[in-house]
Design a protein around this motif. Sequence first.
Motif, short mmCIF file in Angstrom:
data_model
loop_
_atom_site.label_atom_id
_atom_site.label_comp_id
_atom_site.label_asym_id
_atom_site.label_seq_id
_atom_site.Cartn_x
_atom_site.Cartn_y
_atom_site.Cartn_z
N TYR A 124 0.88 -1.17 0.00
CA TYR A 124 0.00 0.00 0.00
C TYR A 124 0.91 1.22 0.00
N VAL A 125 0.79 2.06 -1.05
CA VAL A 125 1.70 3.20 -1.19
C VAL A 125 0.89 4.48 -1.38
N GLY A 126 1.54 5.61 -1.15
CA GLY A 126 0.86 6.87 -1.38
C GLY A 126 1.77 8.05 -1.20
N VAL A 140 -3.01 0.26 -3.76
CA VAL A 140 -2.38 -1.03 -3.46
C VAL A 140 -1.70 -1.53 -4.73
N LEU A 141 -0.42 -1.84 -4.61
CA LEU A 141 0.36 -2.33 -5.74
C LEU A 141 0.67 -3.81 -5.56
N ASN A 142 0.61 -4.54 -6.65
CA ASN A 142 0.98 -5.95 -6.66
C ASN A 142 2.20 -6.16 -7.56
N LYS A 143 2.69 -7.37 -7.60
CA LYS A 143 3.89 -7.70 -8.37
C LYS A 143 3.78 -7.17 -9.80
N GLY A 144 4.77 -6.40 -10.22
CA GLY A 144 4.80 -5.83 -11.57
C GLY A 144 4.18 -4.46 -11.69
N ASP A 145 3.51 -3.99 -10.64
CA ASP A 145 2.90 -2.65 -10.69
C ASP A 145 3.94 -1.57 -10.45
#
Length: 215
Positions: A124-126, A140-145
């Motif tokens: 979770y980034v911001g 929310v970022l997942n693998k490859g995002d």
Amino acid sequence: MASKFFLLALLALSASHALASDPGQLQDFCVADKTSQVFVNGFACKDPMTAVVEDFYFSGLHMVGNTSNKQGSVVTAVNVAQIAGLNTLGVSLARVDYAPYGQNPPHLHPRATEILTVLEGSLYVGFVTSNPENKLFSKVLNKGDVFVFPQGLIHFQFNIENNEAIAIAALSSKNPGVITIANAVFGSKQTISDDILAKAFQVDKNIVDHIQAQF
């Protein structure tokens, strides 16, 4: 007369444009001479004839960082301090390792925009915009995002899963700098007066004293 005025206006415009951008490279590279006694905005160049391949090389981003700290994260930086050949080139990298539910706490890079790619896990980034809006952009970022943090804005990453996470960050400076907000505010040397911080955060001074003691 009008034509002369128009010419002067064009010259002024071109001059202002030139002053508003970074200078271009005038040579192939400028390997940092960290032994130089010359103080410049960055590092002086060493004689290019003495440059060696190791000036452009770093090994270590394959290694898992030690996340056994209070924040549960560690940054492995690859900037001009690690690769002298990055001097004047305006780019750097970092690997970030996150323990389960670990975070890279709110911080900013005064000299760089950051682009973050998740290699493993979910984060979770911001980032928060400047006054007066103070608007949070988060995802929310997942693998490859991939996610971008604009230069100078406070941002963070938090591992939302019970597994380790890994990300790679690219930054638009050879030496982006980092200001971790909590460290700077509560752990400065000399410390900021608890009267000032209590008023700024609208809390009792005892709370400020307790937080400062953690740093």
